[in-house]
Design an enzyme around this catalytic site. Structure first.
Site, PDB file in Angstrom:
ATOM      1  N   HIS A  81       0.842  -1.202   0.000  1.00  0.00           N
ATOM      2  CA  HIS A  81       0.000   0.000   0.000  1.00  0.00           C
ATOM      3  C   HIS A  81       0.876   1.251   0.000  1.00  0.00           C
ATOM      4  CE1 HIS A  81      -3.202   2.814   1.123  1.00  0.00           C
ATOM      5  NE2 HIS A  81      -2.418   3.229   2.109  1.00  0.00           N
ATOM      6  N   GLU A  88      -7.939  -2.948   7.103  1.00  0.00           N
ATOM      7  CA  GLU A  88      -6.956  -3.079   8.174  1.00  0.00           C
ATOM      8  C   GLU A  88      -7.360  -4.170   9.153  1.00  0.00           C
ATOM      9  OE1 GLU A  88      -5.483   0.394  10.074  1.00  0.00           O
ATOM     10  OE2 GLU A  88      -6.078   1.761   8.457  1.00  0.00           O
TER      11      GLU A  88
END
Length: 425
Positions: free
Chosen positions: A131, A198
Protein backbone atom coordinates in the site's frame (compact mmCIF):
# COMPACT_ATOMS: atom_id res chain seq x y z
CA UNK A 1 6.03 -15.07 23.46
CA UNK A 2 3.55 -17.12 21.43
CA UNK A 3 1.07 -19.71 22.64
CA UNK A 4 1.43 -23.41 21.96
CA UNK A 5 -1.17 -25.74 20.47
CA UNK A 6 -3.39 -27.71 22.84
CA UNK A 7 -6.59 -29.74 22.70
CA UNK A 8 -8.70 -26.61 22.05
CA UNK A 9 -7.10 -26.46 18.58
CA UNK A 10 -7.93 -30.07 17.64
CA UNK A 11 -9.40 -29.80 14.11
CA UNK A 12 -11.64 -32.82 14.79
CA UNK A 13 -13.24 -31.22 17.85
CA UNK A 14 -17.03 -30.96 17.50
CA UNK A 15 -19.59 -28.93 19.47
CA UNK A 16 -23.09 -29.74 20.63
CA UNK A 17 -23.98 -26.37 19.08
CA UNK A 18 -24.49 -27.89 15.65
CA UNK A 19 -24.04 -24.66 13.66
CA UNK A 20 -20.45 -24.53 14.96
CA UNK A 21 -19.67 -27.77 13.09
CA UNK A 22 -20.48 -26.25 9.69
CA UNK A 23 -17.21 -26.15 7.75
CA UNK A 24 -18.12 -22.69 6.41
CA UNK A 25 -18.78 -21.04 9.77
CA UNK A 26 -16.49 -18.28 11.01
CA UNK A 27 -17.00 -19.44 14.57
CA UNK A 28 -16.23 -23.13 15.14
CA UNK A 29 -15.38 -24.36 18.61
CA UNK A 30 -11.69 -23.86 17.75
CA UNK A 31 -12.24 -20.07 17.50
CA UNK A 32 -14.26 -18.76 20.49
CA UNK A 33 -13.86 -14.99 19.92
CA UNK A 34 -14.99 -12.45 22.51
CA UNK A 35 -17.43 -9.56 22.10
CA UNK A 36 -20.12 -7.54 23.87
CA UNK A 37 -23.85 -7.91 23.27
CA UNK A 38 -27.19 -6.98 24.76
CA UNK A 39 -30.59 -8.53 24.45
CA UNK A 40 -33.72 -6.69 23.21
CA UNK A 41 -35.03 -4.24 25.79
CA UNK A 42 -31.84 -4.33 27.89
CA UNK A 43 -29.33 -1.49 28.30
CA UNK A 44 -26.65 -3.69 29.88
CA UNK A 45 -23.80 -5.05 27.81
CA UNK A 46 -22.75 -8.64 28.47
CA UNK A 47 -19.53 -10.44 27.58
CA UNK A 48 -20.22 -13.07 24.96
CA UNK A 49 -18.34 -15.70 23.02
CA UNK A 50 -19.36 -16.60 19.47
CA UNK A 51 -20.05 -20.27 18.77
CA UNK A 52 -21.57 -21.05 15.38
CA UNK A 53 -24.59 -18.78 14.93
CA UNK A 54 -25.00 -18.40 18.71
CA UNK A 55 -23.47 -16.26 21.43
CA UNK A 56 -22.70 -17.63 24.89
CA UNK A 57 -23.31 -15.24 27.80
CA UNK A 58 -20.24 -15.77 29.98
CA UNK A 59 -21.63 -14.02 33.05
CA UNK A 60 -24.79 -16.10 32.93
CA UNK A 61 -22.68 -19.28 32.83
CA UNK A 62 -20.73 -18.07 35.91
CA UNK A 63 -17.50 -18.54 33.93
CA UNK A 64 -16.74 -14.87 34.60
CA UNK A 65 -17.98 -12.65 37.41
CA UNK A 66 -18.01 -9.40 35.45
CA UNK A 67 -19.64 -7.80 32.42
CA UNK A 68 -16.68 -5.44 32.06
CA UNK A 69 -14.74 -6.60 29.00
CA UNK A 70 -11.81 -4.30 29.76
CA UNK A 71 -11.47 -5.94 33.17
CA UNK A 72 -11.33 -9.35 31.54
CA UNK A 73 -8.82 -8.12 28.96
CA UNK A 74 -6.54 -6.78 31.70
CA UNK A 75 -6.40 -10.14 33.51
CA UNK A 76 -3.63 -11.42 31.26
CA UNK A 77 -2.91 -14.30 28.96
CA UNK A 78 -2.99 -17.10 31.56
CA UNK A 79 -6.49 -16.16 32.72
CA UNK A 80 -7.64 -15.97 29.10
CA UNK A 81 -6.15 -19.36 28.22
CA UNK A 82 -7.77 -20.96 31.27
CA UNK A 83 -11.12 -19.43 30.34
CA UNK A 84 -10.75 -20.63 26.75
CA UNK A 85 -10.15 -24.16 28.02
CA UNK A 86 -13.25 -24.06 30.24
CA UNK A 87 -15.46 -22.71 27.44
CA UNK A 88 -14.13 -25.26 24.97
CA UNK A 89 -14.69 -28.14 27.40
CA UNK A 90 -18.25 -27.05 28.13
CA UNK A 91 -19.20 -26.62 24.47
CA UNK A 92 -17.78 -29.91 23.24
CA UNK A 93 -20.06 -32.64 22.00
CA UNK A 94 -20.78 -34.99 24.90
CA UNK A 95 -20.08 -32.39 27.58
CA UNK A 96 -21.96 -32.87 30.85
CA UNK A 97 -22.38 -29.07 30.96
CA UNK A 98 -24.63 -28.89 27.90
CA UNK A 99 -27.86 -28.45 29.84
CA UNK A 100 -26.54 -25.61 32.01
CA UNK A 101 -24.80 -23.78 29.16
CA UNK A 102 -27.81 -24.15 26.86
CA UNK A 103 -29.69 -21.63 28.99
CA UNK A 104 -26.96 -19.03 28.38
CA UNK A 105 -27.09 -19.26 24.57
CA UNK A 106 -28.69 -16.62 22.35
CA UNK A 107 -29.03 -16.45 18.59
CA UNK A 108 -26.64 -13.87 17.18
CA UNK A 109 -29.43 -12.64 14.92
CA UNK A 110 -31.53 -11.74 17.97
CA UNK A 111 -28.99 -9.70 19.94
CA UNK A 112 -27.34 -6.33 19.41
CA UNK A 113 -23.57 -6.37 19.12
CA UNK A 114 -21.62 -3.42 20.48
CA UNK A 115 -18.03 -2.30 20.37
CA UNK A 116 -16.08 -5.27 21.73
CA UNK A 117 -14.72 -3.16 24.60
CA UNK A 118 -14.35 0.38 25.86
CA UNK A 119 -11.71 1.84 23.51
CA UNK A 120 -9.53 4.36 25.29
CA UNK A 121 -6.86 5.32 22.78
CA UNK A 122 -6.39 4.59 19.10
CA UNK A 123 -3.14 4.44 17.14
CA UNK A 124 -2.98 3.79 13.40
CA UNK A 125 0.16 2.28 11.91
CA UNK A 126 1.28 2.03 8.29
CA UNK A 127 2.57 -1.55 8.04
CA UNK A 128 1.32 -2.38 4.52
CA UNK A 129 4.41 -1.92 2.38
CA UNK A 130 2.58 -2.66 -0.87
CA UNK A 131 0.00 0.00 0.00
CA UNK A 132 2.73 2.46 1.00
CA UNK A 133 4.66 1.80 -2.22
CA UNK A 134 1.66 2.08 -4.54
CA UNK A 135 0.38 5.26 -2.92
CA UNK A 136 3.89 6.68 -2.76
CA UNK A 137 4.31 6.19 -6.51
CA UNK A 138 1.25 8.35 -7.14
CA UNK A 139 3.04 11.32 -5.56
CA UNK A 140 6.74 10.40 -5.77
CA UNK A 141 7.23 8.04 -8.74
CA UNK A 142 11.00 7.90 -8.29
CA UNK A 143 11.04 7.60 -4.51
CA UNK A 144 7.77 6.08 -3.27
CA UNK A 145 8.95 5.09 0.23
CA UNK A 146 10.33 7.59 2.70
CA UNK A 147 13.84 6.77 3.99
CA UNK A 148 12.54 5.78 7.44
CA UNK A 149 9.88 3.30 6.28
CA UNK A 150 11.99 0.12 6.47
CA UNK A 151 13.53 1.10 9.79
CA UNK A 152 10.70 2.33 12.00
CA UNK A 153 7.01 1.38 12.25
CA UNK A 154 5.23 4.54 11.07
CA UNK A 155 2.12 5.53 13.02
CA UNK A 156 -0.05 8.39 14.24
CA UNK A 157 -2.61 8.85 16.99
CA UNK A 158 -6.25 8.88 15.89
CA UNK A 159 -9.54 9.52 17.63
CA UNK A 160 -11.42 6.82 19.55
CA UNK A 161 -14.73 8.65 19.99
CA UNK A 162 -15.80 8.10 16.37
CA UNK A 163 -15.02 4.37 16.23
CA UNK A 164 -18.21 2.39 15.66
CA UNK A 165 -19.12 -1.27 15.42
CA UNK A 166 -19.99 -3.18 12.25
CA UNK A 167 -23.26 -1.91 10.83
CA UNK A 168 -22.16 1.67 11.38
CA UNK A 169 -23.60 4.37 9.11
CA UNK A 170 -22.01 7.80 8.87
CA UNK A 171 -22.38 11.02 6.92
CA UNK A 172 -20.03 11.99 4.12
CA UNK A 173 -17.58 14.32 5.89
CA UNK A 174 -16.86 17.92 4.95
CA UNK A 175 -13.55 19.70 5.16
CA UNK A 176 -11.21 22.05 3.37
CA UNK A 177 -10.06 20.96 -0.08
CA UNK A 178 -7.97 22.71 -2.69
CA UNK A 179 -7.38 21.62 -6.26
CA UNK A 180 -4.03 22.34 -7.93
CA UNK A 181 -5.49 25.21 -9.94
CA UNK A 182 -7.79 26.63 -7.27
CA UNK A 183 -6.79 30.09 -6.01
CA UNK A 184 -7.96 29.25 -2.46
CA UNK A 185 -9.35 26.29 -0.52
CA UNK A 186 -13.08 25.79 -0.03
CA UNK A 187 -15.18 23.97 2.55
CA UNK A 188 -17.18 21.18 0.90
CA UNK A 189 -18.15 17.50 1.30
CA UNK A 190 -15.38 15.09 0.36
CA UNK A 191 -15.52 13.94 -3.25
CA UNK A 192 -12.89 11.22 -2.86
CA UNK A 193 -14.21 8.97 -0.06
CA UNK A 194 -12.34 5.73 0.44
CA UNK A 195 -12.09 2.70 2.74
CA UNK A 196 -8.97 1.12 4.22
CA UNK A 197 -8.65 -2.62 4.81
CA UNK A 198 -6.96 -3.08 8.17
CA UNK A 199 -6.68 -5.35 11.16
CA UNK A 200 -7.18 -3.93 14.63
CA UNK A 201 -4.96 -5.07 17.50
CA UNK A 202 -6.66 -4.88 20.91
CA UNK A 203 -4.41 -4.38 23.93
CA UNK A 204 -5.06 -6.59 26.95
CA UNK A 205 -2.58 -6.33 29.80
CA UNK A 206 -1.24 -2.82 30.41
CA UNK A 207 2.31 -1.61 31.00
CA UNK A 208 3.31 1.07 33.50
CA UNK A 209 4.27 4.52 32.29
CA UNK A 210 8.00 4.57 31.61
CA UNK A 211 8.32 0.78 31.25
CA UNK A 212 8.86 -0.42 27.66
CA UNK A 213 7.52 -3.80 26.61
CA UNK A 214 10.15 -6.13 25.15
CA UNK A 215 9.65 -8.24 22.06
CA UNK A 216 9.72 -11.34 24.27
CA UNK A 217 6.77 -10.06 26.31
CA UNK A 218 4.89 -8.15 23.61
CA UNK A 219 2.14 -10.66 22.89
CA UNK A 220 1.39 -11.01 26.60
CA UNK A 221 -0.07 -7.51 26.19
CA UNK A 222 -2.28 -8.39 23.18
CA UNK A 223 -5.81 -9.69 23.71
CA UNK A 224 -6.57 -10.38 20.05
CA UNK A 225 -7.36 -9.06 16.59
CA UNK A 226 -10.44 -7.73 14.81
CA UNK A 227 -11.22 -6.23 11.41
CA UNK A 228 -10.89 -2.47 11.05
CA UNK A 229 -12.04 -0.09 8.30
CA UNK A 230 -10.32 3.25 8.80
CA UNK A 231 -12.32 5.34 6.33
CA UNK A 232 -10.41 8.10 4.57
CA UNK A 233 -11.37 11.34 2.79
CA UNK A 234 -8.52 11.48 0.31
CA UNK A 235 -9.09 15.01 -0.97
CA UNK A 236 -9.33 16.50 2.52
CA UNK A 237 -6.19 14.62 3.54
CA UNK A 238 -4.22 15.83 0.52
CA UNK A 239 -4.67 19.46 1.60
CA UNK A 240 -4.33 19.13 5.37
CA UNK A 241 -1.81 16.38 6.08
CA UNK A 242 1.44 18.33 5.90
CA UNK A 243 3.23 18.76 8.22
CA UNK A 244 1.40 16.90 11.02
CA UNK A 245 -0.46 14.14 9.16
CA UNK A 246 -4.16 13.20 8.88
CA UNK A 247 -6.77 15.11 10.86
CA UNK A 248 -10.33 15.72 9.60
CA UNK A 249 -9.69 13.28 6.75
CA UNK A 250 -9.65 10.38 9.23
CA UNK A 251 -11.38 11.26 12.50
CA UNK A 252 -15.01 11.26 11.29
CA UNK A 253 -15.47 7.46 11.44
CA UNK A 254 -13.67 4.14 11.82
CA UNK A 255 -15.47 0.78 11.93
CA UNK A 256 -14.47 -2.40 13.77
CA UNK A 257 -15.93 -5.90 13.68
CA UNK A 258 -17.70 -6.93 16.92
CA UNK A 259 -15.63 -10.05 17.67
CA UNK A 260 -12.05 -10.13 18.95
CA UNK A 261 -10.28 -13.28 17.74
CA UNK A 262 -7.75 -14.19 20.42
CA UNK A 263 -4.09 -14.85 19.79
CA UNK A 264 -4.67 -18.42 21.03
CA UNK A 265 -7.22 -19.09 18.28
CA UNK A 266 -4.73 -17.82 15.67
CA UNK A 267 -1.86 -20.01 16.88
CA UNK A 268 -2.20 -22.71 14.15
CA UNK A 269 -1.70 -20.02 11.51
CA UNK A 270 1.56 -18.51 12.73
CA UNK A 271 4.27 -18.23 10.08
CA UNK A 272 7.87 -17.00 9.97
CA UNK A 273 8.58 -13.28 9.72
CA UNK A 274 11.05 -12.66 6.96
CA UNK A 275 12.34 -9.48 5.38
CA UNK A 276 12.93 -9.41 1.62
CA UNK A 277 16.54 -10.02 0.65
CA UNK A 278 18.49 -6.78 0.70
CA UNK A 279 16.15 -5.00 3.14
CA UNK A 280 17.61 -3.85 6.48
CA UNK A 281 17.00 -6.13 9.43
CA UNK A 282 15.08 -4.65 12.38
CA UNK A 283 17.00 -2.92 15.14
CA UNK A 284 17.61 -5.17 18.17
CA UNK A 285 14.62 -3.85 20.17
CA UNK A 286 12.37 -4.93 17.26
CA UNK A 287 13.89 -8.37 16.82
CA UNK A 288 13.70 -11.72 18.58
CA UNK A 289 14.16 -15.40 17.66
CA UNK A 290 10.46 -16.13 18.26
CA UNK A 291 9.41 -13.23 16.05
CA UNK A 292 11.60 -14.51 13.23
CA UNK A 293 10.27 -18.05 13.65
CA UNK A 294 6.56 -17.32 14.05
CA UNK A 295 5.87 -13.58 14.25
CA UNK A 296 3.71 -13.52 11.12
CA UNK A 297 0.07 -14.62 10.88
CA UNK A 298 -1.53 -16.05 7.74
CA UNK A 299 -4.84 -14.15 7.65
CA UNK A 300 -6.69 -13.83 4.35
CA UNK A 301 -8.45 -10.49 3.89
CA UNK A 302 -11.21 -9.40 1.50
CA UNK A 303 -13.10 -6.23 0.59
CA UNK A 304 -16.68 -6.41 -0.73
CA UNK A 305 -18.88 -3.59 -2.03
CA UNK A 306 -22.66 -3.40 -2.22
CA UNK A 307 -24.00 -0.23 -3.81
CA UNK A 308 -27.43 1.20 -3.10
CA UNK A 309 -28.41 0.11 -6.61
CA UNK A 310 -27.35 -3.46 -5.85
CA UNK A 311 -29.43 -3.51 -2.66
CA UNK A 312 -32.53 -2.19 -4.42
CA UNK A 313 -32.13 -4.81 -7.15
CA UNK A 314 -31.59 -7.61 -4.62
CA UNK A 315 -28.02 -8.17 -5.79
CA UNK A 316 -25.31 -9.39 -3.40
CA UNK A 317 -22.10 -7.55 -2.63
CA UNK A 318 -19.20 -7.90 -5.07
CA UNK A 319 -15.63 -8.65 -4.03
CA UNK A 320 -13.28 -5.83 -4.98
CA UNK A 321 -9.95 -7.09 -3.67
CA UNK A 322 -8.09 -9.56 -1.47
CA UNK A 323 -4.80 -9.58 0.39
CA UNK A 324 -3.05 -11.26 3.32
CA UNK A 325 -1.80 -9.98 6.66
CA UNK A 326 1.39 -11.95 6.05
CA UNK A 327 2.39 -9.13 3.67
CA UNK A 328 2.56 -6.60 6.53
CA UNK A 329 6.06 -5.19 6.93
CA UNK A 330 5.92 -5.25 10.75
CA UNK A 331 4.48 -7.86 13.12
CA UNK A 332 2.06 -7.44 16.02
CA UNK A 333 4.90 -7.82 18.52
CA UNK A 334 6.99 -5.19 16.79
CA UNK A 335 4.14 -2.68 16.93
CA UNK A 336 3.73 -3.21 20.68
CA UNK A 337 7.47 -3.02 21.32
CA UNK A 338 7.89 0.13 19.24
CA UNK A 339 4.82 1.86 20.69
CA UNK A 340 6.19 1.44 24.21
CA UNK A 341 9.95 1.82 23.69
CA UNK A 342 9.71 5.47 24.74
CA UNK A 343 7.81 4.51 27.89
CA UNK A 344 4.29 5.04 26.51
CA UNK A 345 1.75 3.21 28.69
CA UNK A 346 -0.78 1.12 26.80
CA UNK A 347 -4.04 0.31 28.57
CA UNK A 348 -6.63 -2.48 28.30
CA UNK A 349 -8.91 -1.78 25.35
CA UNK A 350 -6.46 0.41 23.43
CA UNK A 351 -6.72 -0.19 19.69
CA UNK A 352 -3.81 -0.30 17.25
CA UNK A 353 -4.60 -0.28 13.53
CA UNK A 354 -2.30 -2.19 11.21
CA UNK A 355 -2.65 0.34 8.39
CA UNK A 356 -3.95 -0.63 4.98
CA UNK A 357 -2.98 -4.20 4.08
CA UNK A 358 -2.51 -4.70 0.34
CA UNK A 359 -0.90 -7.42 -1.72
CA UNK A 360 1.76 -7.10 -4.42
CA UNK A 361 -0.64 -7.50 -7.36
CA UNK A 362 -2.72 -4.66 -8.75
CA UNK A 363 -6.00 -6.32 -7.83
CA UNK A 364 -4.86 -6.72 -4.21
CA UNK A 365 -5.13 -3.07 -3.22
CA UNK A 366 -6.67 -2.48 0.18
CA UNK A 367 -8.21 0.84 -0.86
CA UNK A 368 -9.87 2.44 -3.89
CA UNK A 369 -6.96 4.88 -4.06
CA UNK A 370 -4.80 1.95 -5.16
CA UNK A 371 -7.34 0.03 -7.23
CA UNK A 372 -8.16 3.13 -9.31
CA UNK A 373 -4.63 4.59 -9.29
CA UNK A 374 -5.77 7.78 -7.64
CA UNK A 375 -9.09 7.88 -9.50
CA UNK A 376 -7.58 7.51 -12.98
CA UNK A 377 -8.81 3.94 -13.60
CA UNK A 378 -12.56 3.32 -13.38
CA UNK A 379 -13.86 0.13 -11.75
CA UNK A 380 -16.87 -1.38 -13.55
CA UNK A 381 -19.10 -3.41 -11.25
CA UNK A 382 -21.09 -6.52 -12.16
CA UNK A 383 -24.34 -4.53 -12.50
CA UNK A 384 -22.78 -1.97 -14.83
CA UNK A 385 -22.20 0.75 -12.22
CA UNK A 386 -18.76 2.34 -12.07
CA UNK A 387 -16.65 3.64 -9.21
CA UNK A 388 -13.45 5.57 -8.68
CA UNK A 389 -14.32 6.50 -5.10
CA UNK A 390 -17.30 5.72 -2.86
CA UNK A 391 -20.77 7.08 -3.64
CA UNK A 392 -23.56 7.84 -1.17
CA UNK A 393 -25.35 4.65 -0.14
CA UNK A 394 -22.32 2.39 -0.72
CA UNK A 395 -21.78 -0.34 1.86
CA UNK A 396 -18.25 -1.70 2.31
CA UNK A 397 -17.85 -5.12 3.91
CA UNK A 398 -14.50 -6.42 5.17
CA UNK A 399 -14.02 -10.13 5.78
CA UNK A 400 -11.09 -12.17 7.09
CA UNK A 401 -10.36 -15.81 7.78
CA UNK A 402 -7.55 -18.29 8.35
CA UNK A 403 -7.50 -21.69 6.72
CA UNK A 404 -4.98 -24.39 5.93
CA UNK A 405 -4.91 -28.19 5.75
CA UNK A 406 -5.03 -29.83 9.15
CA UNK A 407 -6.75 -26.94 10.95
CA UNK A 408 -10.32 -25.69 11.27
CA UNK A 409 -11.18 -22.49 9.45
CA UNK A 410 -11.14 -19.49 11.79
CA UNK A 411 -13.15 -16.42 10.75
CA UNK A 412 -13.52 -12.86 11.99
CA UNK A 413 -17.14 -12.18 11.03
CA UNK A 414 -17.92 -9.03 9.07
CA UNK A 415 -16.92 -5.39 9.40
CA UNK A 416 -19.66 -3.46 7.57
CA UNK A 417 -20.18 0.26 7.15
CA UNK A 418 -22.36 2.47 4.96
CA UNK A 419 -21.65 5.97 3.65
CA UNK A 420 -24.62 8.37 3.75
CA UNK A 421 -25.09 11.71 2.02
CA UNK A 422 -23.40 14.74 3.57
CA UNK A 423 -25.26 16.93 6.01
CA UNK A 424 -26.91 19.89 4.32
CA UNK A 425 -24.75 22.98 4.75
Amino acid sequence: MTASLDDTHDPDLQSWVESANDQATDFPIQNLPFGRFRTPGSDEWHIGVAIGDKVLDLNKTKLVDTNDMNCLMSAGVNVRKSLRQKISTGLRRGSDQQASLQAALYSQSEVEMGLPCQIGDYTDFYTGIHHATTVGKLFRPDNPLMPNYKWVPIGYHGRASSIGVSGQTFLRPSGQTKGPDDPAPTLSPSRRMDYELELGIFVGKDNALGEPVSMAAAEEHVFGLALLNDWSARDIQAWEYQPLGPFLAKNFASTVSPWIVTMEALQPFRIPFQRPEGDPQPLPYLDSPVNRESGGIDIKLEVWLQTEGMRKAGLPAQRLSYSNFSDAYWTVSQLIAHHTVNGCNLQPGDLLGSGTISGPAGEQGGSLLELTMGGKQVITLSNGETRTFLEDGDTVILRAYCEKPGARRIGFGECKGTLLAARQQ
